[in-house]
Write an enzyme that holds these catalytic residues in place. Structure first.
Site, short mmCIF file in Angstrom:
data_model
loop_
_atom_site.label_atom_id
_atom_site.label_comp_id
_atom_site.label_asym_id
_atom_site.label_seq_id
_atom_site.Cartn_x
_atom_site.Cartn_y
_atom_site.Cartn_z
N HIS A 151 13.07 34.39 0.68
CA HIS A 151 13.64 35.03 -0.49
C HIS A 151 14.80 34.20 -1.04
O HIS A 151 15.27 33.27 -0.37
CB HIS A 151 14.11 36.47 -0.15
CG HIS A 151 15.07 36.55 1.01
ND1 HIS A 151 14.69 36.36 2.32
CD2 HIS A 151 16.40 36.78 1.05
CE1 HIS A 151 15.74 36.48 3.11
NE2 HIS A 151 16.80 36.73 2.35
N HIS A 211 15.41 30.98 1.52
CA HIS A 211 15.57 30.94 2.97
C HIS A 211 14.90 32.16 3.60
O HIS A 211 14.57 33.12 2.90
CB HIS A 211 17.06 30.95 3.35
CG HIS A 211 17.77 32.23 3.00
ND1 HIS A 211 18.10 32.58 1.71
CD2 HIS A 211 18.18 33.27 3.77
CE1 HIS A 211 18.68 33.75 1.70
NE2 HIS A 211 18.74 34.21 2.94
N ASP A 251 15.70 34.95 6.86
CA ASP A 251 16.82 35.38 7.70
C ASP A 251 16.44 35.17 9.17
O ASP A 251 15.34 35.53 9.57
CB ASP A 251 17.15 36.85 7.43
CG ASP A 251 17.68 37.07 6.02
OD1 ASP A 251 18.12 36.08 5.40
OD2 ASP A 251 17.64 38.23 5.55
N ARG A 276 26.25 40.61 -10.02
CA ARG A 276 25.42 41.27 -9.00
C ARG A 276 26.23 41.38 -7.72
O ARG A 276 26.90 40.41 -7.30
CB ARG A 276 24.15 40.44 -8.75
CG ARG A 276 23.27 41.00 -7.64
CD ARG A 276 22.00 40.17 -7.45
NE ARG A 276 21.44 40.39 -6.14
CZ ARG A 276 20.48 41.28 -5.87
NH1 ARG A 276 19.95 42.02 -6.83
NH2 ARG A 276 20.04 41.41 -4.63
C1 GA4 Z 1 20.88 33.36 6.32
C2 GA4 Z 1 21.06 34.85 6.63
C3 GA4 Z 1 22.54 35.28 6.71
O1 GA4 Z 1 23.09 35.36 5.39
C4 GA4 Z 1 23.37 34.28 7.55
C5 GA4 Z 1 23.28 32.93 6.85
C6 GA4 Z 1 24.10 31.77 7.42
C7 GA4 Z 1 25.45 31.60 6.69
O2 GA4 Z 1 25.54 31.90 5.52
O3 GA4 Z 1 26.37 31.10 7.34
C8 GA4 Z 1 23.19 30.51 7.32
C9 GA4 Z 1 21.77 31.04 6.95
C10 GA4 Z 1 21.85 32.55 7.18
C11 GA4 Z 1 20.65 30.38 7.79
C12 GA4 Z 1 20.86 28.88 8.09
C13 GA4 Z 1 22.34 28.48 8.21
C14 GA4 Z 1 23.15 29.70 8.61
C15 GA4 Z 1 23.61 29.43 6.33
C16 GA4 Z 1 22.86 28.23 6.82
C17 GA4 Z 1 22.65 27.15 6.10
C18 GA4 Z 1 24.78 34.79 7.79
C19 GA4 Z 1 22.63 33.95 8.81
O4 GA4 Z 1 22.73 34.48 9.88
O5 GA4 Z 1 21.75 32.89 8.59
#
Ligand code: GA4
Length: 329
Positions: free
Chosen positions: A261, A204, A206, A271
């Site tokens: 990443h 994914h 961020d 980890r």
């Molecule tokens: C990815 C980055 C952060 O960890 C996060 C993630 C969020 C979650 O875990 O709830 C998301 C992911 C993240 C992007 C798309 C959506 C939302 C899971 C998911 C499938 C906290 C964020 O802000 O976006």
């Protein structure tokens, strides 16, 4: 037996590579005290959207203290941890990532950094609420300070007149930032069943402006290079790793790359990682900075606010290319 192993593995994804991906030694390393840091940061953000930060000024005790308390939390019996869940969106989560069916070999705590840590669900901090809370607060304070400096060096390096164009978004009282503690338990049995590498956290980017990651000395983090090759990032518990997020890619009109990443679980070692995600206030318009648009060059993106982008991101699956919906055609 085949059926049994399939059942155990069912929800998880594995990566099968013909040749093992070696540790990548060319990750840019930026020394925050180096007078050339701003130029090197720009190069790293353009080429990788990712770099390692050394001489960052965050005391090692601040990191190790939080790591120890996080480890204590993740070692608690499952029913205790479950009291701090579900993560909707903040709290304890186990294997399920986000609201749309993604899973990984990971458990985590997601915390809001605004309002203050002190106002989070008390169940998150368990028996020693004061100690855990203040360790998280100290850590976030130190990491934020460092993130402001990095963002100001980015603005300098891009020759933007006001060096706080990026940092002001995180300094804002309404900044929509969050914090994540991840625990990837060793995955030996599943690993043996899968014959491949078990995914801890799937690929994914961020969504925010910048992410600041610190982990213990267990490997697992991989980044995707421009041409699509995945490489393993050698772990370093004394340093931070900085990721460019989608919002920063947009603000630089694609000059910086939001880095794809993922994390693979280790067969033997747990980890632990801690990530601060710096996001802008919800009402902030996310658009390329005018000084970064070359003459006659338009924005590559439609106009949108961070609220709109975040809403759309939370409707997506982890691996989706989220910026696609916001690109001009
Ligand atoms: C990815 C980055 C952060 O960890 C996060 C993630 C969020 C979650 O875990 O709830 C998301 C992911 C993240 C992007 C798309 C959506 C939302 C899971 C998911 C499938 C906290 C964020 O802000 O976006």
């Amino acid at each position: 037996m085949v059926v049994l192993s399939q059942l155990a593995l069912e929800p998880f994804s594995v990566i099968k590579t013909c040749k093992p991906i070696g540790l990548f030694s060319e990750i840019p390393v930026i020394d925050l005290t180096d007078p050339h840091a701003k130029t090197l940061i720009i190069k790293a953000c353009e080429e990788f959207g990712f770099f390692k930060l050394v001489n960052h000024g965050v005391p090692m005790e601040v990191m190790t203290k939080l790591e120890a308390l996080a480890t204590n939390f993740f070692n608690l019996p499952q029913p205790e941890k479950d009291k701090a869940g579900p993560p909707n969106p903040f709290g304890y989560g186990n294997k399920k990532i986000g609201p749309n069916g993604d899973v990984g070999w990971v458990e985590y705590l997601l915390l809001n950094t605004n309002p203050q840590i002190s106002s989070q669900k008390t169940s998150i901090f368990q028996e020693n609420p004061q100690i855990f809370r203040s360790a998280v607060e100290d850590y976030i304070l130190a990491v934020k300070r460092m993130a402001f400096e990095v963002l100001e060096l980015m603005a300098d390096g891009l020759e933007i007149e006001s060096r706080n164009v990026f940092s002001r978004l995180l300094r804002d009282d309404k900044s929509d930032s969050c914090f994540r503690l991840n625990h990837y338990p060793p995955c030996s049995e599943l690993q043996a069943l899968s014959g491949g590498n078990l995914i801890g956290f799937g690929e994914h980017t961020d969504p925010q402006i910048i992410s600041v990651l610190r982990s213990n000395n267990t490997s697992g983090l991989q980044i995707c290079l421009k041409e699509g090759t995945w490489v393993s990032v050698p772990p370093d518990q004394t340093s931070f790793f900085i990721n460019v997020g989608d919002a920063l890619q947009v603000m630089t009109n694609g000059r910086f790359r939001s880095v794809k990443h993922r994390v693979l679980a280790d067969p033997l070692k747990p980890r632990i990682s801690m990530i601060f995600f710096g996001g802008p206030p919800l009402s902030e318009k996310i658009a390329p900075l005018p000084s970064l648009l070359a003459e006659r060059e338009g924005s590559l993106y439609k106009e949108f606010t961070w609220f709109e982008y975040k809403r759309s991101a939370y409707k997506s699956r982890l691996a989706d290319y989220r910026l696609g919906l916001f690109e001009k055609t």
